[in-house]
Write a protein that holds these residues in place. Sequence first.
Motif, PDB file in Angstrom:
ATOM      1  N   GLY A 159       3.634 -12.026  14.977  1.00 49.40           N
ATOM      2  CA  GLY A 159       3.246 -11.090  16.017  1.00 49.40           C
ATOM      3  C   GLY A 159       1.740 -10.960  16.145  1.00 49.40           C
ATOM      4  N   VAL A 160       1.040 -10.900  15.011  1.00 48.01           N
ATOM      5  CA  VAL A 160      -0.418 -10.786  15.029  1.00 48.01           C
ATOM      6  C   VAL A 160      -1.053 -12.049  15.605  1.00 48.01           C
ATOM      7  CG1 VAL A 160      -2.484 -10.626  13.591  1.00 48.01           C
ATOM      8  CG2 VAL A 160      -0.539  -9.140  13.122  1.00 48.01           C
TER       9      VAL A 160
ATOM     10  N   LYS B  61       0.810  -1.218   0.000  1.00 53.57           N
ATOM     11  CA  LYS B  61       0.000   0.000   0.000  1.00 53.57           C
ATOM     12  C   LYS B  61       0.846   1.274   0.000  1.00 53.57           C
ATOM     13  CE  LYS B  61      -3.814  -2.162   2.556  1.00 53.57           C
ATOM     14  NZ  LYS B  61      -4.658  -2.087   3.770  1.00 53.57           N
ATOM     15  N   SER B  62       2.050   1.200  -0.510  1.00 55.83           N
ATOM     16  CA  SER B  62       2.905   2.388  -0.545  1.00 55.83           C
ATOM     17  C   SER B  62       3.629   2.462  -1.885  1.00 55.83           C
ATOM     18  CB  SER B  62       3.921   2.367   0.601  1.00 55.83           C
ATOM     19  OG  SER B  62       4.852   1.330   0.424  1.00 55.83           O
ATOM     20  N   THR B  63       4.031   3.664  -2.237  1.00 58.32           N
ATOM     21  CA  THR B  63       4.781   3.898  -3.462  1.00 58.32           C
ATOM     22  C   THR B  63       6.115   4.527  -3.097  1.00 58.32           C
ATOM     23  OG1 THR B  63       2.721   4.267  -4.680  1.00 58.32           O
ATOM     24  CG2 THR B  63       4.757   5.011  -5.719  1.00 58.32           C
ATOM     25  N   GLN B  64       7.188   4.038  -3.700  1.00 60.18           N
ATOM     26  CA  GLN B  64       8.519   4.554  -3.432  1.00 60.18           C
ATOM     27  C   GLN B  64       9.386   4.344  -4.667  1.00 60.18           C
ATOM     28  OE1 GLN B  64       7.187   2.305  -0.831  1.00 60.18           O
ATOM     29  NE2 GLN B  64       7.263   0.851  -2.538  1.00 60.18           N
TER      30      GLN B  64
ATOM     31  N   GLY C  32      10.763   1.804   9.344  1.00 60.04           N
ATOM     32  CA  GLY C  32      10.488   1.262  10.669  1.00 60.04           C
ATOM     33  C   GLY C  32       9.276   0.344  10.658  1.00 60.04           C
ATOM     34  N   GLU C  33       9.231  -0.544  11.618  1.00 60.46           N
ATOM     35  CA  GLU C  33       8.114  -1.485  11.710  1.00 60.46           C
ATOM     36  C   GLU C  33       6.970  -0.852  12.494  1.00 60.46           C
ATOM     37  OE1 GLU C  33       9.377  -5.222  13.248  1.00 60.46           O
ATOM     38  OE2 GLU C  33      11.093  -5.382  11.892  1.00 60.46           O
ATOM     39  N   ALA C  34       5.764  -1.080  11.996  1.00 59.45           N
ATOM     40  CA  ALA C  34       4.589  -0.515  12.651  1.00 59.45           C
ATOM     41  C   ALA C  34       4.323  -1.224  13.977  1.00 59.45           C
ATOM     42  CB  ALA C  34       3.374  -0.634  11.733  1.00 59.45           C
ATOM     43  N   ARG C  35       3.851  -0.450  14.955  1.00 56.73           N
ATOM     44  CA  ARG C  35       3.496  -1.039  16.243  1.00 56.73           C
ATOM     45  C   ARG C  35       2.216  -1.843  16.096  1.00 56.73           C
ATOM     46  NH1 ARG C  35       0.223  -0.149  20.500  1.00 56.73           N
ATOM     47  NH2 ARG C  35      -0.781   1.592  19.403  1.00 56.73           N
ATOM     48  N   LEU C  36       2.193  -3.024  16.694  1.00 55.01           N
ATOM     49  CA  LEU C  36       1.014  -3.868  16.604  1.00 55.01           C
ATOM     50  C   LEU C  36      -0.113  -3.264  17.430  1.00 55.01           C
ATOM     51  CD1 LEU C  36       2.351  -7.537  16.854  1.00 55.01           C
ATOM     52  CD2 LEU C  36       1.393  -6.392  14.855  1.00 55.01           C
ATOM     53  N   PRO C  37      -1.275  -3.061  16.837  1.00 56.97           N
ATOM     54  CA  PRO C  37      -2.410  -2.520  17.594  1.00 56.97           C
ATOM     55  C   PRO C  37      -3.089  -3.628  18.398  1.00 56.97           C
ATOM     56  CG  PRO C  37      -3.084  -2.983  15.352  1.00 56.97           C
ATOM     57  CD  PRO C  37      -1.611  -3.322  15.432  1.00 56.97           C
ATOM     58  N   ASP C  38      -4.066  -3.244  19.174  1.00 59.93           N
ATOM     59  CA  ASP C  38      -4.878  -4.251  19.847  1.00 59.93           C
ATOM     60  C   ASP C  38      -5.683  -4.999  18.799  1.00 59.93           C
ATOM     61  OD1 ASP C  38      -3.982  -3.498  22.346  1.00 59.93           O
ATOM     62  OD2 ASP C  38      -5.577  -2.009  22.619  1.00 59.93           O
TER      63      ASP C  38
ATOM     64  N   LYS D 241      -0.836  -6.695   2.420  1.00 57.84           N
ATOM     65  CA  LYS D 241       0.141  -6.427   3.476  1.00 57.84           C
ATOM     66  C   LYS D 241       0.337  -4.913   3.603  1.00 57.84           C
ATOM     67  CE  LYS D 241       2.987 -10.553   2.603  1.00 57.84           C
ATOM     68  NZ  LYS D 241       4.305 -11.006   2.092  1.00 57.84           N
ATOM     69  N   PHE D 242       0.785  -4.385   4.737  1.00 57.87           N
ATOM     70  CA  PHE D 242       0.657  -5.095   5.978  1.00 57.87           C
ATOM     71  C   PHE D 242      -0.112  -4.188   6.917  1.00 57.87           C
ATOM     72  CE2 PHE D 242       1.883  -6.556  10.192  1.00 57.87           C
ATOM     73  CZ  PHE D 242       1.573  -7.881  10.062  1.00 57.87           C
ATOM     74  N   ASP D 243      -1.341  -4.603   7.220  1.00 59.90           N
ATOM     75  CA  ASP D 243      -2.192  -3.898   8.155  1.00 59.90           C
ATOM     76  C   ASP D 243      -2.630  -4.914   9.194  1.00 59.90           C
ATOM     77  OD1 ASP D 243      -4.328  -2.682   9.528  1.00 59.90           O
ATOM     78  OD2 ASP D 243      -4.764  -1.376   7.830  1.00 59.90           O
ATOM     79  N   PRO D 244      -1.984  -4.938  10.372  1.00 52.94           N
ATOM     80  CA  PRO D 244      -2.272  -5.965  11.375  1.00 52.94           C
ATOM     81  C   PRO D 244      -3.742  -6.051  11.764  1.00 52.94           C
ATOM     82  CG  PRO D 244      -0.338  -4.678  12.004  1.00 52.94           C
ATOM     83  CD  PRO D 244      -0.951  -3.991  10.828  1.00 52.94           C
ATOM     84  N   ALA D 245      -4.391  -4.893  11.909  1.00 51.58           N
ATOM     85  CA  ALA D 245      -5.798  -4.891  12.316  1.00 51.58           C
ATOM     86  C   ALA D 245      -6.677  -5.534  11.251  1.00 51.58           C
ATOM     87  CB  ALA D 245      -6.258  -3.464  12.600  1.00 51.58           C
ATOM     88  N   VAL D 246      -6.424  -5.201   9.981  1.00 55.27           N
ATOM     89  CA  VAL D 246      -7.221  -5.770   8.888  1.00 55.27           C
ATOM     90  C   VAL D 246      -6.971  -7.276   8.772  1.00 55.27           C
ATOM     91  CG1 VAL D 246      -7.585  -5.767   6.391  1.00 55.27           C
ATOM     92  CG2 VAL D 246      -7.347  -3.605   7.623  1.00 55.27           C
TER      93      VAL D 246
END
Length: 315
Positions: free
Chosen positions: A201-202, A102-105, A168-174, A299-304
């Motif tokens: 982690g999820v 979900k990103s462009t670089q 950086g790695e995203a923090r895992l949400p609840d 990838k990568f959205d832990p909540a979704v």
Amino acid sequence: MPVNDASLLATVDARTKLAGSNKMEILLFSLGTRETFGINVFKVREVSQTPAITKTPNMPFGVEGVLSLRGNIIPVISLAKFLKGEQVASKYETMIVTEFNKSTQAFLVDSVDRIIRVDWDKVRAPENMMMSNSPAAQQNLITAITELDDGKLVSILDVEQILASVVGEARLPDVPQAQLEQHQYMFFVDDSVVARKEITGVLEKMGVKFQQATNGREAWERLQVLASRNWGEEGNLHDNLKIILVDAEMPEMDGYVLTRLIKSDQRFNGIPVIMHSSLSSNANRAMGSSVGVDAYVAKFDPAVLAETLIPFLQR
């Protein structure tokens, strides 16, 4: 043949023809050394000359700055600087614009060579070959390798891990807890180190037990063992294995072929297959649907990811 806009667009337009064919198309490029690198064409949005880059303060090492591309501000990453871990004097005038997770670089490279098509079973995990002299291999940034007709090796970079290292790695949400029996678990397969870490982690946060594999062929072999097992008092395969989560692009067997094999084996009837991929376009979702995946998660959205898994786990 050299890459040009027409050949790249033709390749991208032909993506759906590769679904389930166990083939991949690789864009070859150089960083000004003897080593040849590659990236899956599915991740490539375009190749162009490098325009003016805006330098910005406090950028992570390896990020040259940002640029405006059709109204969007995207980061520009010097692959040579990032891989070598040191300043690189050369000015790279070619950039590969990529789209995944979900990103462009944009990645700066020395030159782009051509597009090749290879069988996934000719794409091997890096530990199977001698790659220790490569700075990328030393940092575990090579996800796979393949060999050209002339014997030259191509190092396929783990761009997901590179991007995670830069931003950086995203923090895992609840995430919601899964209410499973003690004997129930899920199976996932992904060739990317960073992706396996994120998935683990999820699942651990959800309280889900799991087994895992690092490529499609290994996954299929392990699934065959599970399907052939005598479960006895534990019920059957369906009672124990709740979900199979597959990546799309993997060495030796891609996720589309793996899904097709699972769906054609009656022993896995009723066990959902979810595709979890950095390739999030509608075309890739359609490719997943064509081989029978029950859901597709970018990838990568832990909540979704957790929200997608829960209904299947609670069946």
